[in-house]
Motif scaffolding. Structure first.
Motif, PDB file in Angstrom:
ATOM      1  N   ARG A   1       3.532  14.609   5.124  1.00 36.77           N
ATOM      2  CA  ARG A   1       4.901  15.105   4.959  1.00 36.77           C
ATOM      3  C   ARG A   1       5.931  14.154   5.559  1.00 36.77           C
ATOM      4  O   ARG A   1       7.044  14.040   5.059  1.00 36.77           O
ATOM      5  CB  ARG A   1       5.039  16.480   5.624  1.00 36.77           C
ATOM      6  CG  ARG A   1       4.225  17.598   4.971  1.00 36.77           C
ATOM      7  CD  ARG A   1       4.187  18.834   5.849  1.00 36.77           C
ATOM      8  NE  ARG A   1       3.536  18.554   7.133  1.00 36.77           N
ATOM      9  CZ  ARG A   1       3.248  19.482   8.034  1.00 36.77           C
ATOM     10  NH1 ARG A   1       3.574  20.746   7.805  1.00 36.77           N
ATOM     11  NH2 ARG A   1       2.649  19.163   9.164  1.00 36.77           N
ATOM     12  N   ALA A   2       5.560  13.460   6.646  1.00 37.18           N
ATOM     13  CA  ALA A   2       6.517  12.603   7.341  1.00 37.18           C
ATOM     14  C   ALA A   2       6.249  11.119   7.091  1.00 37.18           C
ATOM     15  O   ALA A   2       6.684  10.272   7.871  1.00 37.18           O
ATOM     16  CB  ALA A   2       6.477  12.894   8.844  1.00 37.18           C
ATOM     17  N   ALA A   3       5.547  10.794   6.007  1.00 38.72           N
ATOM     18  CA  ALA A   3       5.291   9.388   5.690  1.00 38.72           C
ATOM     19  C   ALA A   3       6.607   8.667   5.422  1.00 38.72           C
ATOM     20  O   ALA A   3       7.494   9.205   4.765  1.00 38.72           O
ATOM     21  CB  ALA A   3       4.372   9.289   4.473  1.00 38.72           C
ATOM     22  N   ARG A   4       6.729   7.435   5.911  1.00 38.42           N
ATOM     23  CA  ARG A   4       7.973   6.685   5.717  1.00 38.42           C
ATOM     24  C   ARG A   4       7.680   5.188   5.766  1.00 38.42           C
ATOM     25  O   ARG A   4       6.717   4.736   6.391  1.00 38.42           O
ATOM     26  CB  ARG A   4       9.008   7.065   6.786  1.00 38.42           C
ATOM     27  CG  ARG A   4       8.546   6.852   8.202  1.00 38.42           C
ATOM     28  CD  ARG A   4       9.499   7.435   9.227  1.00 38.42           C
ATOM     29  NE  ARG A   4      10.779   6.747   9.259  1.00 38.42           N
ATOM     30  CZ  ARG A   4      11.415   6.398  10.379  1.00 38.42           C
ATOM     31  NH1 ARG A   4      10.862   6.669  11.566  1.00 38.42           N
ATOM     32  NH2 ARG A   4      12.572   5.800  10.338  1.00 38.42           N
ATOM     33  N   MET A   5       8.543   4.421   5.107  1.00 39.48           N
ATOM     34  CA  MET A   5       8.352   2.978   5.024  1.00 39.48           C
ATOM     35  C   MET A   5       8.520   2.286   6.387  1.00 39.48           C
ATOM     36  O   MET A   5       8.077   1.157   6.567  1.00 39.48           O
ATOM     37  CB  MET A   5       9.346   2.374   4.032  1.00 39.48           C
ATOM     38  CG  MET A   5       9.120   2.785   2.596  1.00 39.48           C
ATOM     39  SD  MET A   5       7.764   1.909   1.801  1.00 39.48           S
ATOM     40  CE  MET A   5       8.575   0.395   1.290  1.00 39.48           C
ATOM     41  N   GLU A   6       9.164   2.949   7.320  1.00 38.61           N
ATOM     42  CA  GLU A   6       9.389   2.352   8.641  1.00 38.61           C
ATOM     43  C   GLU A   6       8.234   2.601   9.610  1.00 38.61           C
ATOM     44  O   GLU A   6       8.332   2.268  10.803  1.00 38.61           O
ATOM     45  CB  GLU A   6      10.692   2.903   9.240  1.00 38.61           C
ATOM     46  CG  GLU A   6      11.962   2.482   8.510  1.00 38.61           C
ATOM     47  CD  GLU A   6      12.229   3.304   7.250  1.00 38.61           C
ATOM     48  OE1 GLU A   6      13.126   2.924   6.475  1.00 38.61           O
ATOM     49  OE2 GLU A   6      11.526   4.336   7.040  1.00 38.61           O
ATOM     50  N   ASN A   7       7.134   3.166   9.138  1.00 40.75           N
ATOM     51  CA  ASN A   7       6.006   3.492  10.014  1.00 40.75           C
ATOM     52  C   ASN A   7       5.496   2.261  10.750  1.00 40.75           C
ATOM     53  O   ASN A   7       5.289   2.284  11.968  1.00 40.75           O
ATOM     54  CB  ASN A   7       4.873   4.116   9.190  1.00 40.75           C
ATOM     55  CG  ASN A   7       3.755   4.670  10.053  1.00 40.75           C
ATOM     56  OD1 ASN A   7       3.969   5.149  11.163  1.00 40.75           O
ATOM     57  ND2 ASN A   7       2.533   4.604   9.543  1.00 40.75           N
ATOM     58  N   ALA A   8       5.281   1.149  10.018  1.00 44.18           N
ATOM     59  CA  ALA A   8       4.758  -0.067  10.648  1.00 44.18           C
ATOM     60  C   ALA A   8       5.713  -0.579  11.725  1.00 44.18           C
ATOM     61  O   ALA A   8       5.284  -0.953  12.823  1.00 44.18           O
ATOM     62  CB  ALA A   8       4.527  -1.142   9.592  1.00 44.18           C
ATOM     63  N   ALA A   9       7.012  -0.584  11.416  1.00 42.62           N
ATOM     64  CA  ALA A   9       7.997  -1.077  12.374  1.00 42.62           C
ATOM     65  C   ALA A   9       8.035  -0.202  13.628  1.00 42.62           C
ATOM     66  O   ALA A   9       8.111  -0.716  14.752  1.00 42.62           O
ATOM     67  CB  ALA A   9       9.381  -1.124  11.727  1.00 42.62           C
ATOM     68  N   ALA A  10       7.957   1.107  13.440  1.00 44.97           N
ATOM     69  CA  ALA A  10       8.018   2.018  14.583  1.00 44.97           C
ATOM     70  C   ALA A  10       6.788   1.872  15.471  1.00 44.97           C
ATOM     71  O   ALA A  10       6.895   1.856  16.706  1.00 44.97           O
ATOM     72  CB  ALA A  10       8.157   3.452  14.091  1.00 44.97           C
ATOM     73  N   LEU A  11       5.619   1.758  14.861  1.00 42.07           N
ATOM     74  CA  LEU A  11       4.401   1.605  15.655  1.00 42.07           C
ATOM     75  C   LEU A  11       4.405   0.281  16.410  1.00 42.07           C
ATOM     76  O   LEU A  11       4.055   0.218  17.592  1.00 42.07           O
ATOM     77  CB  LEU A  11       3.172   1.697  14.744  1.00 42.07           C
ATOM     78  CG  LEU A  11       2.867   3.088  14.169  1.00 42.07           C
ATOM     79  CD1 LEU A  11       1.744   3.009  13.147  1.00 42.07           C
ATOM     80  CD2 LEU A  11       2.498   4.064  15.283  1.00 42.07           C
ATOM     81  N   ASP A  12       4.817  -0.778  15.729  1.00 44.11           N
ATOM     82  CA  ASP A  12       4.875  -2.083  16.391  1.00 44.11           C
ATOM     83  C   ASP A  12       5.878  -2.072  17.542  1.00 44.11           C
ATOM     84  O   ASP A  12       5.601  -2.603  18.622  1.00 44.11           O
ATOM     85  CB  ASP A  12       5.253  -3.157  15.366  1.00 44.11           C
ATOM     86  CG  ASP A  12       5.449  -4.527  16.002  1.00 44.11           C
ATOM     87  OD1 ASP A  12       4.446  -5.157  16.368  1.00 44.11           O
ATOM     88  OD2 ASP A  12       6.616  -4.947  16.158  1.00 44.11           O
ATOM     89  N   ALA A  13       7.042  -1.468  17.336  1.00 43.96           N
ATOM     90  CA  ALA A  13       8.058  -1.413  18.379  1.00 43.96           C
ATOM     91  C   ALA A  13       7.563  -0.651  19.606  1.00 43.96           C
ATOM     92  O   ALA A  13       7.947  -0.965  20.742  1.00 43.96           O
ATOM     93  CB  ALA A  13       9.337  -0.771  17.837  1.00 43.96           C
ATOM     94  N   ALA A  14       6.696   0.323  19.369  1.00 43.96           N
ATOM     95  CA  ALA A  14       6.156   1.103  20.481  1.00 43.96           C
ATOM     96  C   ALA A  14       5.065   0.351  21.233  1.00 43.96           C
ATOM     97  O   ALA A  14       4.675   0.743  22.336  1.00 43.96           O
ATOM     98  CB  ALA A  14       5.605   2.433  19.966  1.00 43.96           C
ATOM     99  N   GLY A  15       4.556  -0.730  20.611  1.00 48.39           N
ATOM    100  CA  GLY A  15       3.501  -1.512  21.259  1.00 48.39           C
ATOM    101  C   GLY A  15       2.116  -1.283  20.713  1.00 48.39           C
ATOM    102  O   GLY A  15       1.124  -1.748  21.285  1.00 48.39           O
ATOM    103  N   VAL A  16       2.009  -0.583  19.562  1.00 50.78           N
ATOM    104  CA  VAL A  16       0.709  -0.334  18.939  1.00 50.78           C
ATOM    105  C   VAL A  16       0.239  -1.595  18.230  1.00 50.78           C
ATOM    106  O   VAL A  16       1.019  -2.281  17.555  1.00 50.78           O
ATOM    107  CB  VAL A  16       0.796   0.837  17.938  1.00 50.78           C
ATOM    108  CG1 VAL A  16      -0.548   1.050  17.237  1.00 50.78           C
ATOM    109  CG2 VAL A  16       1.231   2.119  18.647  1.00 50.78           C
ATOM    110  N   LEU A  17      -1.034  -1.915  18.359  1.00 46.82           N
ATOM    111  CA  LEU A  17      -1.639  -3.040  17.642  1.00 46.82           C
ATOM    112  C   LEU A  17      -1.935  -2.583  16.213  1.00 46.82           C
ATOM    113  O   LEU A  17      -2.742  -1.681  15.999  1.00 46.82           O
ATOM    114  CB  LEU A  17      -2.927  -3.481  18.333  1.00 46.82           C
ATOM    115  CG  LEU A  17      -3.655  -4.696  17.753  1.00 46.82           C
ATOM    116  CD1 LEU A  17      -2.800  -5.951  17.875  1.00 46.82           C
ATOM    117  CD2 LEU A  17      -5.001  -4.891  18.456  1.00 46.82           C
ATOM    118  N   ILE A  18      -1.265  -3.199  15.230  1.00 47.57           N
ATOM    119  CA  ILE A  18      -1.416  -2.763  13.839  1.00 47.57           C
ATOM    120  C   ILE A  18      -1.997  -3.867  12.976  1.00 47.57           C
ATOM    121  O   ILE A  18      -1.840  -5.055  13.240  1.00 47.57           O
ATOM    122  CB  ILE A  18      -0.062  -2.307  13.239  1.00 47.57           C
ATOM    123  CG1 ILE A  18       0.919  -3.489  13.148  1.00 47.57           C
ATOM    124  CG2 ILE A  18       0.528  -1.148  14.029  1.00 47.57           C
ATOM    125  CD1 ILE A  18       2.168  -3.179  12.326  1.00 47.57           C
ATOM    126  N   ALA A  19      -2.700  -3.443  11.926  1.00 54.73           N
ATOM    127  CA  ALA A  19      -3.160  -4.344  10.874  1.00 54.73           C
ATOM    128  C   ALA A  19      -2.734  -3.738   9.545  1.00 54.73           C
ATOM    129  O   ALA A  19      -2.877  -2.527   9.329  1.00 54.73           O
ATOM    130  CB  ALA A  19      -4.675  -4.519  10.922  1.00 54.73           C
TER     131      ALA A  19
END
Length: 451
Positions: free
Chosen positions: A322-340
Motif C-alpha cells: 500500500r505504501a510502495a513509492r519510488m523514493e524507497n531506495a533514497a529513503a533507505l539509503d539516507a537512513a544508512g541501510v545497505l541496499i542493492a
C-alpha cells in the motif's frame, strides 16, 4: 605522484619478467573511472591475469596493451541480485526452469547451483547490459516476476509423505555466478538460504502469518536438536522430525547465524516482525522486496540488515504494498541501510535493466554514487564477497566495462567488457540473428528458403 609511479613500476617490472604477463597486461587509460566507491577523472585501470593490479592516474605501464577510454566511462561490472540467470531459460517451460523444486523432502537443501547452464541464451543479453556477476536464487512464493513460484494445490503446510513439511518454508540455497563465456560459470554455491514471509509465507503455513512464525521457530528448534544429537538420529533414537536429513543439515548454518537467510517480505508490519524474529533466533537475514521499508528504515538500519529492492516498485498492487513509492531506495539509503538494486521480472531476461532501475532511483532522490554502489560493491558486501568483485581496486576480479557514456543513461552502450580479465564478445544470439538476415547475400537465408 612520483611515489605512486615508482610503486606501479615496481609491480609491473616484477611481473613483466614473465612473457605470459606481458601478453595479459592491459591498461585502460583516460576514462572517467567509477571504482564503485569513488570517481577518478582521467584514470588508469591496469589488469593482469584476471585481476585488477592498479587503479589511479598516470600513463600505462611499459609493455601493456593500451585501451584508450578518453570521453568514456570505465566501471566495475554490475551484479544482478535476486536473479534466475543461468537457472531458468523460459519459466513457463518446466524442462528449462531449474529455479524451482516441489519435492517436500528436498527444500532447504535444494542447491540451485547444480542446475546452472553456461550456454543459456540469457547470459550474453545480460552481459551486454553490463552485468558480469549474479546472485542466483531459487524461485519461491511471493518472489518478484520471474522469481515467483506457483505452488498450485500445495496451499497449506503440514506433514506430507514421509513425515516432511509439505510445502516447506524454505525454497533452497542461492549461488554466485559470473557471466563470462566458458563452460563453468559457478563462483560460489550455497551463499544464502531463501524463504518467503508475509502473505506468501502465510500461504504455506496454514494461511496466517502467526502460523509461519511459529512453524519457523519450531523448525529451527528441530535443526538445533538434530545438530546436537546426530548420533541418536543415526540410530533412530531421536523423535520424528518434520524435515529430511538433507534439509536439517542445510539449515544448521542458518540456525547458528553463519548463513544469511534471504527473506522475501513487502509490508512494513511484516518487516518489523521479521526483524524481531531474527533478533530472537539469532538469525542473519537479508530483506528482499521491502517495498514499504522506508516506513521502518530506522529499525532496519538499527538491526544492521541489508535490503535487495526494485526501486520502480511504486504501485499498491495488493495490501502488502500500500505504501510502495519510488523514493524507497533514497529513503533507505539516507537512513544508512545497505541496499542493492534489482532488475525486473526475476532479473533473467530483463536483468540488463538493472542499470535503468538504478537511474530511476537517482531521479527520485538516490545519490548517483549510492546508485552505482547499489549495483556493484553493495551486492558483494551483502553476500560476503567484499573486495573480490564489484569494485575496481587492486586484487579484485577484473570485471571491467567501458561505456560510451553514463552507464545509468539508457542510450549508453557497453563497448568493451572484461570478466575475470577475459574480454567478452560484444554479441548475443539476437545480434547474430539480426546480422544474419538484415543484410541478405549468400548464406543469409537457410537452404530451404533458396530453393
Amino acid at each position: 605522484m612520483r611515489l605512486r609511479n615508482l610503486i606501479l613500476g615496481a609491480v609491473c617490472a616484477a611481473a613483466l619478467a614473465s612473457p605470459a604477463f606481458a601478453q595479459s597486461l592491459t591498461a585502460i587509460t583516460g576514462g572517467r573511472v567509477l571504482t564503485g566507491t569513488s570517481v577518478i577523472e582521467n584514470g588508469t585501470v591496469v589488469i593482469q591475469n584476471g585481476r585488477v593490479v592498479w587503479v589511479g592516474t598516470g600513463a600505462a605501464p611499459s609493455g601493456a596493451r593500451v585501451i584508450d577510454a578518453r570521453g568514456k566511462v570505465v566501471a566495475p561490472g554490475f551484479v544482478a541480485v535476486d536473479s534466475g540467470l543461468g537457472a531458468s531459460e523460459i519459466s513457463s517451460v518446466g524442462g528449462s526452469d531449474d529455479q524451482s523444486n516441489g519435492a517436500n523432502s528436498i527444500s532447504a537443501s535444494f542447491d540451485v547451483s547444480y542446475g546452472l547452464d553456461p550456454w543459456s541464451f540469457t547470459l550474453p543479453v545480460a552481459r551486454l547490459g553490463g552485468i558480469t556477476r549474479a546472485i542466483v536464487v531459487p524461485s519461491h512464493p511471493g518472489g518478484g516476476g520471474g522469481n515467483h513460484r506457483d505452488d498450485g494445490d500445495a496451499d497449506f503446510a503440514g506433514v506430507g509423505e514421509g513425515g516432511y513439511q509439505a510445502p516447506s518454508l524454505f525454497a533452497g540455497q542461492a549461488a554466485i555466478i559470473h557471466l563470462a563465456q566458458g563452460t563453468d560459470i559457478l563462483v560460489k554455491p550455497r551463499v544464502a538460504m531463501v524463504a518467503p514471509f508475509g502473505e506468501a509465507g502465510a500461504g504455506v503455513s496454514g494461511g496466517a502469518r502467526g502460523a509461519e512464525f511459529t512453524q519457523f521457530k519450531e523448525t529451527l528448534a528441530e535443526v538445533r536438536l538434530y545438530a546436537r544429537n546426530r548420533a541418536a538420529y543415526d540410530r533412530a533414537g531421536l523423535r520424528d522430525l518434520s524435515l529430511s536429513r538433507a534439509d536439517l543439515e542445510a539449515l544448521i548454518p542458518v540456525a547458528n547465524g553463519t548463513l544469511p537467510l534471504i527473506v522475501t517480505v513487502h509490508r512494513a508490519a511484516d518487516i518489523q516482525q521479521v526483524l524481531r524474529l531474527a533478533r530472537e533466533e539469532g538469525v542473519k537475514i537479508i530483506l528482499d522486496g521491502a517495498e514499504e521499508g522506508w516506513l521502518v528504515a530506522d529499525q532496519i538500519v538499527a538491526a544492521n540488515v541489508p535490503v535487495l529492492l526494485n526501486p520502480i516498485s511504486n504501485l499498491p498492487g495488493d495490501l502488502e504494498t500500500r505504501a510502495a513509492r519510488m523514493e524507497n531506495a533514497a529513503a533507505l539509503d539516507a537512513a544508512g541501510v545497505l541496499i542493492a538494486i534489482k532488475g525486473n521480472e526475476g532479473s533473467i531476461h530483463r536483468a540488463r535493466e538493472t542499470r535503468y532501475n538504478a537511474g530511476n532511483a537517482v531521479s527520485h532522490g538516490l545519490p548517483y554514487d549510492a546508485a552505482i554502489e547499489a549495483i556493484t560493491v553493495n551486492p558483494a558486501r551483502i553476500f560476503g564477497m567484499a573486495g573480490q568483485f564489484g569494485e575496481l581496486r587492486a586484487g579484485a576480479a577484473a570485471d571491467v566495462v567501458i561505456w560510451s557514456g553514463d552507464p545509468l543513461e539508457p542510450l549508453s552502450i557497453a563497448e568493451t567488457i572484461f570478466i575475470g580479465g577475459a574480454e567478452q564478445a560484444p554479441t548475443s544470439r539476437q545480434f547474430l540473428l539480426r546480422d544474419r538476415y538484415r543484410a541478405g547475400g549468400e548464406g543469409a537465408m537457410p537452404p530451404a528458403y533458396t530453393r
